[in-house]
Design an enzyme around this catalytic site. Structure first.
Site, PDB file in Angstrom:
ATOM      1  N   ARG A 266       0.866  -1.176   0.000  1.00  5.99           N
ATOM      2  CA  ARG A 266       0.000   0.000   0.000  1.00  5.99           C
ATOM      3  C   ARG A 266       0.907   1.232   0.000  1.00  5.99           C
ATOM      4  O   ARG A 266       2.119   1.123   0.046  1.00  5.99           O
ATOM      5  CB  ARG A 266      -0.940  -0.023   1.216  1.00  5.99           C
ATOM      6  CG  ARG A 266      -0.216  -0.526   2.442  1.00  5.99           C
ATOM      7  CD  ARG A 266      -0.611   0.112   3.692  1.00  5.99           C
ATOM      8  NE  ARG A 266      -0.425   1.536   3.646  1.00  5.99           N
ATOM      9  CZ  ARG A 266       0.763   2.138   3.784  1.00  5.99           C
ATOM     10  NH1 ARG A 266       1.886   1.440   3.952  1.00  5.99           N
ATOM     11  NH2 ARG A 266       0.855   3.464   3.733  1.00  5.99           N
ATOM     12  N   GLY A 267       0.254   2.400  -0.029  1.00  8.55           N
ATOM     13  CA  GLY A 267       1.039   3.630  -0.116  1.00  8.55           C
ATOM     14  C   GLY A 267       1.226   3.968  -1.583  1.00  8.55           C
ATOM     15  O   GLY A 267       1.621   3.102  -2.389  1.00  8.55           O
ATOM     16  N   ALA A 268       0.938   5.232  -1.925  1.00  6.99           N
ATOM     17  CA  ALA A 268       0.837   5.588  -3.344  1.00  6.99           C
ATOM     18  C   ALA A 268       2.078   5.217  -4.178  1.00  6.99           C
ATOM     19  O   ALA A 268       1.960   4.504  -5.191  1.00  6.99           O
ATOM     20  CB  ALA A 268       0.501   7.070  -3.457  1.00  6.99           C
TER      21      ALA A 268
ATOM     22  N   ARG B  39      -6.937  -0.202  -7.170  1.00  5.06           N
ATOM     23  CA  ARG B  39      -7.376   0.805  -6.177  1.00  5.06           C
ATOM     24  C   ARG B  39      -7.549   2.144  -6.905  1.00  5.06           C
ATOM     25  O   ARG B  39      -6.789   2.448  -7.818  1.00  5.06           O
ATOM     26  CB  ARG B  39      -6.368   0.937  -5.024  1.00  5.06           C
ATOM     27  CG  ARG B  39      -6.366  -0.276  -4.091  1.00  5.06           C
ATOM     28  CD  ARG B  39      -5.539  -0.032  -2.836  1.00  5.06           C
ATOM     29  NE  ARG B  39      -6.174   0.884  -1.914  1.00  5.06           N
ATOM     30  CZ  ARG B  39      -5.529   1.409  -0.861  1.00  5.06           C
ATOM     31  NH1 ARG B  39      -4.264   1.109  -0.619  1.00  5.06           N
ATOM     32  NH2 ARG B  39      -6.153   2.241  -0.044  1.00  5.06           N
TER      33      ARG B  39
ATOM     34  N   GLN C   6      -2.303   2.299   9.868  1.00  2.88           N
ATOM     35  CA  GLN C   6      -0.999   2.423   9.181  1.00  2.88           C
ATOM     36  C   GLN C   6       0.010   3.189  10.039  1.00  2.88           C
ATOM     37  O   GLN C   6       1.215   2.978   9.923  1.00  2.88           O
ATOM     38  CB  GLN C   6      -1.157   3.155   7.840  1.00  2.88           C
ATOM     39  CG  GLN C   6      -1.891   2.383   6.772  1.00  2.88           C
ATOM     40  CD  GLN C   6      -3.354   2.734   6.734  1.00  2.88           C
ATOM     41  OE1 GLN C   6      -3.959   3.078   7.746  1.00  2.88           O
ATOM     42  NE2 GLN C   6      -3.968   2.622   5.573  1.00  2.88           N
TER      43      GLN C   6
ATOM     44  N   ASP D  57      -1.811  11.058  -1.922  1.00  2.93           N
ATOM     45  CA  ASP D  57      -2.200  10.028  -2.888  1.00  2.93           C
ATOM     46  C   ASP D  57      -2.558  10.643  -4.237  1.00  2.93           C
ATOM     47  O   ASP D  57      -2.438   9.989  -5.267  1.00  2.93           O
ATOM     48  CB  ASP D  57      -3.362   9.202  -2.342  1.00  2.93           C
ATOM     49  CG  ASP D  57      -2.894   8.403  -1.136  1.00  2.93           C
ATOM     50  OD1 ASP D  57      -2.864   8.963  -0.027  1.00  2.93           O
ATOM     51  OD2 ASP D  57      -2.484   7.247  -1.321  1.00  2.93           O
TER      52      ASP D  57
ATOM     53  N   ASN E  22      -5.310  12.577   0.700  1.00  2.00           N
ATOM     54  CA  ASN E  22      -4.400  11.754   1.504  1.00  2.00           C
ATOM     55  C   ASN E  22      -5.264  10.965   2.483  1.00  2.00           C
ATOM     56  O   ASN E  22      -6.486  11.143   2.540  1.00  2.00           O
ATOM     57  CB  ASN E  22      -3.375  12.631   2.237  1.00  2.00           C
ATOM     58  CG  ASN E  22      -2.255  11.803   2.840  1.00  2.00           C
ATOM     59  OD1 ASN E  22      -1.561  11.082   2.119  1.00  2.00           O
ATOM     60  ND2 ASN E  22      -2.070  11.873   4.139  1.00  2.00           N
TER      61      ASN E  22
HETATM   62  O1  MRU Z   1      -4.613   3.280   1.973  1.00  4.67           O
HETATM   63  P1  MRU Z   1      -3.120   3.367   1.941  1.00  4.67           P
HETATM   64  O2  MRU Z   1      -2.445   2.834   3.144  1.00  4.67           O
HETATM   65  O3  MRU Z   1      -2.529   2.859   0.645  1.00  4.67           O
HETATM   66  O4  MRU Z   1      -2.907   4.921   1.968  1.00  4.67           O
HETATM   67  C1  MRU Z   1      -1.983   5.538   1.251  1.00  4.67           C
HETATM   68  C2  MRU Z   1      -1.030   6.149   2.127  1.00  4.67           C
HETATM   69  O5  MRU Z   1      -0.113   5.510   2.545  1.00  4.67           O
HETATM   70  C3  MRU Z   1      -1.209   7.498   2.544  1.00  4.67           C
HETATM   71  O6  MRU Z   1      -2.342   8.145   2.319  1.00  4.67           O
HETATM   72  C4  MRU Z   1       0.050   8.230   2.538  1.00  4.67           C
HETATM   73  O7  MRU Z   1      -0.028   9.156   3.529  1.00  4.67           O
HETATM   74  C5  MRU Z   1       0.425   8.766   1.196  1.00  4.67           C
HETATM   75  S1  MRU Z   1       1.333   7.635   0.244  1.00  4.67           S
HETATM   76  C6  MRU Z   1       2.970   7.922   0.684  1.00  4.67           C
END
Ligand code: MRU
Length: 350
Positions: free
Chosen positions: A46-48, A85, A199, A240, A250
């Protein structure tokens, strides 16, 4: 100690299963595009930025297994992976640029195997550049804080997870914090727990602990009290999707955090590579927000909390209006003030 989110060996993409962290380190092998799609959808990764990197490897696997050298099959897999996603724009961005790279090189050399080698190298280059870009963002942030506060240690707040587990290399907002810490400039990090998926409590705490950075986890309900009772110097979050006027999607809770920061006159910073920008969209309300399963709220880590059959409202992201953001750090610039023309110039490198 460095956190590693994935490996690529013998044409297999292995991902550290982030659903099991911090108490178990379990690796999941993705052997085809369906496995990769599931790993993104189910939040093994996960994470963009890391979602983008994972998509790149998924498409590399798809290209390797494409023994008929059928470009339309690769195009289908690009469309498929993009459905994993919806909110993080890095997914579509990386998938589209993989396809463009593959087609262009195949057009030039007319050799599928040679193109595969180039595509693998392309991904390694993307990751290396992300790492260097994260460093540039950290240096912009360092300069900004030095201008505001001079040479001293800072207390900072962050939300969700933006370290190696979200980005592959060093991380965006977490990259700033880690960089400042290595320079002896972090007094304390307050990491929002980030309900419902935790997270912050699970992943950011895991990375902060590994990096030896002093931290406390707090629940989002404690935000106001935290700022009222601690002299916070800055908030750093990731993104994101950032649209052309600077509105930023985000993790859920970010917009609320920006309001609290503003109330206490604390600068609120977004840290993200240009691959997280989507200047095809005008304003934040055009961003598709992902709604996740209700059980993520009615349960916690598989343990039921709410009565059976309770409904839940579970938006995974919110949009912070650009007026709430003190600056955005990307690899090309510090965007300040956060206004349309500055966003455009930073993204296009003008
Ligand atoms: O739903 P997730 O865990 O994939 O969310 C994305 C993120 O990790 C965040 O929103 C993050 O703060 C930005 S991506 C570095």
């Amino acid at each position: 100690m460095e956190t590693i989110a994935f490996t690529w060996k013998n044409q297999i993409f292995s991902a550290l299963d982030q659903r099991k962290l911090p108490h178990q380190e379990v690796w999941i092998n993705c052997k085809n595009i369906t496995d990769v799609h599931a790993a993104i959808k189910d939040m093994v990764v996960r994470g963009a930025p890391l979602i983008g990197i994972t998509a790149l490897y998924g498409l590399l696997i798809s290209s390797i297994q494409n023994t008929q050298h059928d470009l339309s099959k690769l195009e289908k897999d690009v469309t498929f992976i993009k459905t994993a996603r919806p909110t993080a724009v890095n997914l579509a961005y990386e998938a589209d640029r993989y396809l463009a790279f593959f087609k262009q090189n195949l057009g030039i050399n007319d050799d599928w195997d040679k193109t595969l080698q180039l595509a693998e190298k392309f991904i390694v280059d993307v990751i290396q550049k992300l790492d260097q870009d994260n460093l540039k963002m950290a240096q912009f942030a360092e300069k900004e804080l030095a201008t505001l506060y001079g040479d001293r240690k800072y207390k900072v707040v962050t939300l969700c997870n933006t370290g190696a587990l979200a980005c592959g290399p060093r991380g965006t907002a977490f990259g700033v914090i880690d960089y400042l810490s290595q320079k002896g400039k972090i007094e304390h990090v307050f990491a929002a727990e980030t309900r419902p998926y935790l997270q912050g409590g699970r992943l950011t705490a895991y990375e902060l602990k590994k990096a030896g950075i002093p931290y406390s986890v707090f629940v989002e309900g404690a935000m106001f009290h935290l700022f009222e009772n601690n002299k916070i110097d800055a908030v750093f979050i990731g993104a994101d999707r950032i649209v052309s006027n600077g509105d930023t999607a985000n993790k859920i809770g970010s917009a609320t955090l920006s309001l609290v920061a503003k109330h206490f006159n604390v600068p609120f910073y977004v840290v993200a590579p240009t691959s997280s920008f989507d200047i095809s969209l005008n304003i934040g309300s055009e961003i598709e927000i992902e709604y996740r399963p209700e059980e993520e709220v009615t349960s916690c880590q598989g343990v039921k909390i709410a009565p059976d059959s309770s409904r839940a409202y579970n938006p995974s992201f919110d949009v912070t209006p650009h007026q709430q953001i003190s600056a955005i750090f990307c690899e090309n610039a510090m965007i300040k003030p956060v206004e349309r023309v500055n966003v455009r110039n930073a993204v296009t490198g003008a």
